[in-house]
Structures are given as structure tokens and as C-alpha cells.
Design a protein around this motif. Sequence first.
Motif, PDB file in Angstrom:
ATOM      1  N   TYR A   1      66.761  85.138  -2.490  1.00 51.57           N
ATOM      2  CA  TYR A   1      67.323  83.787  -2.432  1.00 51.57           C
ATOM      3  C   TYR A   1      68.418  83.613  -3.489  1.00 51.57           C
ATOM      4  O   TYR A   1      69.455  82.997  -3.228  1.00 51.57           O
TER       5      TYR A   1
ATOM      6  N   GLN B   1      72.280  82.615  -2.853  1.00 52.03           N
ATOM      7  CA  GLN B   1      72.934  81.482  -3.512  1.00 52.03           C
ATOM      8  C   GLN B   1      74.253  81.919  -4.160  1.00 52.03           C
ATOM      9  O   GLN B   1      75.244  81.206  -4.101  1.00 52.03           O
TER      10      GLN B   1
ATOM     11  N   ASN C   1      76.441  80.854  -0.942  1.00 53.84           N
ATOM     12  CA  ASN C   1      76.638  79.483  -1.434  1.00 53.84           C
ATOM     13  C   ASN C   1      77.507  79.511  -2.697  1.00 53.84           C
ATOM     14  O   ASN C   1      77.322  78.716  -3.615  1.00 53.84           O
TER      15      ASN C   1
ATOM     16  N   GLU D   1      79.257  76.424  -4.470  1.00 58.85           N
ATOM     17  CA  GLU D   1      78.441  75.508  -5.280  1.00 58.85           C
ATOM     18  C   GLU D   1      77.991  76.151  -6.597  1.00 58.85           C
ATOM     19  O   GLU D   1      77.370  75.475  -7.421  1.00 58.85           O
ATOM     20  N   ASN D   2      78.198  77.445  -6.720  1.00 64.63           N
ATOM     21  CA  ASN D   2      77.629  78.153  -7.879  1.00 64.63           C
ATOM     22  C   ASN D   2      78.662  78.967  -8.648  1.00 64.63           C
ATOM     23  O   ASN D   2      78.296  79.821  -9.460  1.00 64.63           O
TER      24      ASN D   2
ATOM     25  N   TRP E   1      64.724  78.039  -7.831  1.00 68.04           N
ATOM     26  CA  TRP E   1      66.165  78.200  -8.056  1.00 68.04           C
ATOM     27  C   TRP E   1      66.703  77.108  -8.983  1.00 68.04           C
ATOM     28  O   TRP E   1      67.553  77.364  -9.835  1.00 68.04           O
TER      29      TRP E   1
ATOM     30  N   ARG F   1      68.600  78.437 -12.165  1.00 64.41           N
ATOM     31  CA  ARG F   1      69.991  78.007 -12.297  1.00 64.41           C
ATOM     32  C   ARG F   1      70.199  77.269 -13.632  1.00 64.41           C
ATOM     33  O   ARG F   1      71.152  77.537 -14.373  1.00 64.41           O
TER      34      ARG F   1
HETATM   35  C1  NAG Z   1      74.084  75.407  -2.632  1.00 65.78           C
HETATM   36  O1  NAG Z   1      73.947  75.227  -4.039  1.00 65.78           O
HETATM   37  C2  NAG Z   1      73.739  73.885  -4.479  1.00 65.78           C
HETATM   38  C3  NAG Z   1      73.725  73.896  -5.982  1.00 65.78           C
HETATM   39  O2  NAG Z   1      72.758  74.775  -6.488  1.00 65.78           O
HETATM   40  C4  NAG Z   1      72.464  73.329  -3.850  1.00 65.78           C
HETATM   41  O3  NAG Z   1      72.294  71.989  -4.212  1.00 65.78           O
HETATM   42  C5  NAG Z   1      72.532  73.469  -2.333  1.00 65.78           C
HETATM   43  O4  NAG Z   1      71.289  73.078  -1.765  1.00 65.78           O
HETATM   44  C6  NAG Z   1      72.825  74.912  -1.939  1.00 65.78           C
HETATM   45  N1  NAG Z   1      72.996  74.998  -0.496  1.00 65.78           N
HETATM   46  C7  NAG Z   1      72.336  75.870   0.239  1.00 65.78           C
HETATM   47  C8  NAG Z   1      72.661  75.854   1.708  1.00 65.78           C
HETATM   48  O5  NAG Z   1      71.518  76.649  -0.196  1.00 65.78           O
END
Ligand code: NAG
Length: 425
Positions: free
Chosen positions: A196, A200, A204, A207-208, A409, A413
Motif C-alpha cells: 500500500y 501511495q 498517488n 498527493e504525496n 498509512w 505518512r
Molecule cells: C492519496 O493520498 C492522500 C494523502 O495521503 C489521501 O488522502 C488519499 O486518500 C489518497 N488517495 C488514494 C486513492 O489512495
Amino acid sequence: MTSLFLGLVTLLLLQTKVLFAWQDYKDYKVYELNLQGIEQEVLIQKLSREKPLWDFLTPKANESSLRVMIPPEESDNLITTLKIYNLEYRLLIDDLAPYVKAQRAENLKRKKLIQLPHIDVLAAFYTHSEINEYLDSLPERFPKRVQVKHFGWSYERRPLKVLTISNGDGKRDKPVILIDGTVHAREWISPSMALYIIQQLLDNYSENKELLEDYDWVIMPVVNADGYEYTHTDSRYWRKTRRPTSNPDCVGTDINRNFAHEWGHDEGSSSDPCEDIYRGERPFDQPESQVLRDVLLHYKGRLNFYLSLHSYGNYLLLPWGYTKEFPEHYQDMMNVADAGAKAIVHSTNGIYSYGSTYYVLYPTSGDTTDFALGAINATVAMTMELPAAGFMGFDPWVSHIERLVTESWVGVRAMAVEVITRYPA
Ligand SMILES: *[C@@H]1O[C@H](CO)[C@@H](O)[C@H](O)[C@H]1NC(C)=O
Ligand SMILES: *[C@@H]1O[C@H](CO)[C@@H](O)[C@H](O)[C@H]1NC(C)=O
Ligand SMILES: *[C@@H]1O[C@H](CO)[C@@H](O)[C@H](O)[C@H]1NC(C)=O
Ligand SMILES: [Zn+2]
């Protein structure tokens, strides 16, 4: 003719062997014990050392109860002992077999829908070879950002792989966050969590981004490949490696007691090959420990955060495990743990306990975190015991994965952000 016949008989025997390889846990029982006071806790510590067949499971943070798994032939013996010592107990599961069977069936059914090398972390638990297939597919999808490194082999010759993730800016020698999983075979949420985290950081990424600005991440989802594979094919609750020991009846060593920093204390590890915390004949006599050691050594000097994913119990465990003394930068590490625990409470009300392994959980000697700090000089070294789920704590259903990994996470994080802020490149 004869040899054909013999061949057929052999084939039949082999098939029978394969059929019977799966341990069904028929009539295995699970009891919940209610501990009152330190004396009963000490007694349990003692029993868990003296009775290798009684599988006492980690208590959860801030709970006075704990579970024990018992083979049918040991059940009467356990009850007698509990009565002698006035321990409160309750039978939770009279026969583990149907549960183990149902979970296995669920997972295999879910995996029929998966098209490797694509995997959906939330949809199933994957084997070591499936995870490797997925890792090997990533460089094609993220050519500038990932590398799959092959650091060595398990005892049964499985390739042990490590993924490095960057933001692709080409800068070398950034400080590193290094995460490992599945040091203990049966802790199935651990590889899921490692996967996971990978998803991320890759899928993703938008967002990270800030997590990869000045830091690289190094992730080894499965350290104990043989043991983990064995939990899929033979025995769901296997913990150790699969290398034979000096005792023909007892297989496997605890990788998390096999590391060289202050290895070999009887308080916190065992010289008995039949125990779950068997430390091996000497430090690093397990190929899997050697490989993880080499990974850690490779990043020596850049290792700002080492995180080992285990389950279960909701703990963030810092060095030392081998002594009640605290390491020099203990308070700095505590601040990182604090950031993780607070973030999790804030998001889900999940409660973590944190502090030194010796105090918060129990003494351990030869564990990977003590080595990461004591021998590699990692800035922060930590074991994260992910939350319990399922019947035994480390056997979540597929439907639990999403809740467990998304909550965890948030913590990982937040701790990464804390490390990156505190220790800028
Ligand atoms: C992407 O990362 C953000 C920040 O950690 C989180 O809030 C969001 O749920 C994540 N999206 C997915 C699809 O995992
Ligand atoms: C757990 O319990 C102890 C006392 O039993 C307390 O000091 C500690 O704050 C508790 N931890 C959490 C995270 O609630
Ligand atoms: C260990 O790391 C710290 C910084 O985190 C540094 O001050 C110290 O000199 C290092 N020690 C060794 C033995 O490398
Ligand atoms: Zn573990």
C-alpha cells in the motif's frame, strides 16, 4: 512395466503428500486470558518460554487480556495450569479449522479476479512470487522513479527483492526511509501495508510529492519469503524461517532475534530451536537476515528512518529491546513516534502505545531495530505493530485490509513528514 507402475505409485504418493501438506488446525483452540497484576504477566512470560506448543499471542496495547492458541492434545494441560494459578480464561474458538478454511477459500476466490502483474492491494493477500511479479512490472510503468534490486536469496532459493522509489529528479544520495515487511511469516497485513505504501508513492504521487522531494524510499515487502510462502501453502500460523535446525523436530529461526547487535541474551531470545523466538546458532546464520543486513548496510550513512512492519498490537517500538537503558537520541525518536500516534488518533481514534521495546512490550535481543540503531546508526529506528484483526490478531479477512492499511498509512505518512522536517537533507 514395473518402473511405470512404480512411477505411478510415486506420483500418487506425491499427490497425497501435496494434499496433506495443508495443516487444517482441526480442533485447535483459542482461549482468551484475563491477566490481573504483574505476577500473572510474569507467569505468562514464563509459560510462553516453557511451553513451545502453547502459542501466546502479543497482548494489544493497553489491554489486560491476551490470546493463546492450543493444539487439541495440549488443551487439558493448559486448563489445569490456568486453574492452578487462578487465571481467568474463556474459550473463544473450539475448533479453528472452519475459520482457517473459510479465510483461505475467500482469499483464493478473490485472487481469481486478479490479473497479474497488476494487483489490487485491498482485494486480496498475495504470495511472495505474486508480489515479486508485481515489483518487477513497476520499472516499465515508472522508468525514472523505481528500481528493483535483487539483494540475495532465501534459504529455499527465493529471490529477495527491494524496491527503491524516488521522484525521478536524478539527484543521488538523498537520505533514505527504509521499510521492511514480513519478517514474521504469519503477519499478513505487513506485506499488504508495504504494498500500500508503494502504491501511495507511485499511483498517488500527486498527493504525496513532498515525501519524495528530498528523500528516497526503499521498500522490502517480504523478508521471510520461505516462511511467508509456507503460510500460504502449508501452515497459516507459521512465524519463523524454514531452515532446519539442530533439532530434527523443530524448523526455523526468528529473524527478529538473529541480528548481531547484542545478540544472544537469554532475556529476549531463546537458544531452543523449538521456540518461536529461537535466535539461531549465531547472528546472521539465516540467509534472509543476511540479506536484510546487507540492505541496511547499503544505505548506511543515509538511513534517517528505518521502519519494520509487524502485527499485531498497536505499538510503535523503539530501541532498545535488549536493555532497559535508553539510547542516546531516544527523545528525538519519541517525537517521531508521537507524530504518528497523534495522527492516527486524530483520524480514526486508533490508540497506539509507544516507547522502547523493552518497556512497552517485552525484552527482545537481536532484533532488527536494535541493529539498525546500534550497528547502522539509523537516525530513527522503529518497529510498528499494526492493529489486530481476525481470530488470532494477525489473520485479518480481506475485508479488513482497507481499514487497516489506510489508518496505518496516516501514521506512517505523519512520521515520514516528521523525519523529513527534523532531518532535512
Ligand atoms: C492519496 O493520498 C492522500 C494523502 O495521503 C489521501 O488522502 C488519499 O486518500 C489518497 N488517495 C488514494 C486513492 O489512495
Ligand atoms: C496505556 O496505559 C498506561 C497505564 O496503564 C498509560 O500510562 C498510557 O498513557 C496508556 N497509553 C495510551 C496510549 O492510552
Ligand atoms: C551517528 O549519527 C549521528 C547523527 O545522527 C552522528 O552525529 C554520529 O556521529 C554518528 N555516529 C557514528 C558512529 O557514525
Ligand atoms: Zn512480528
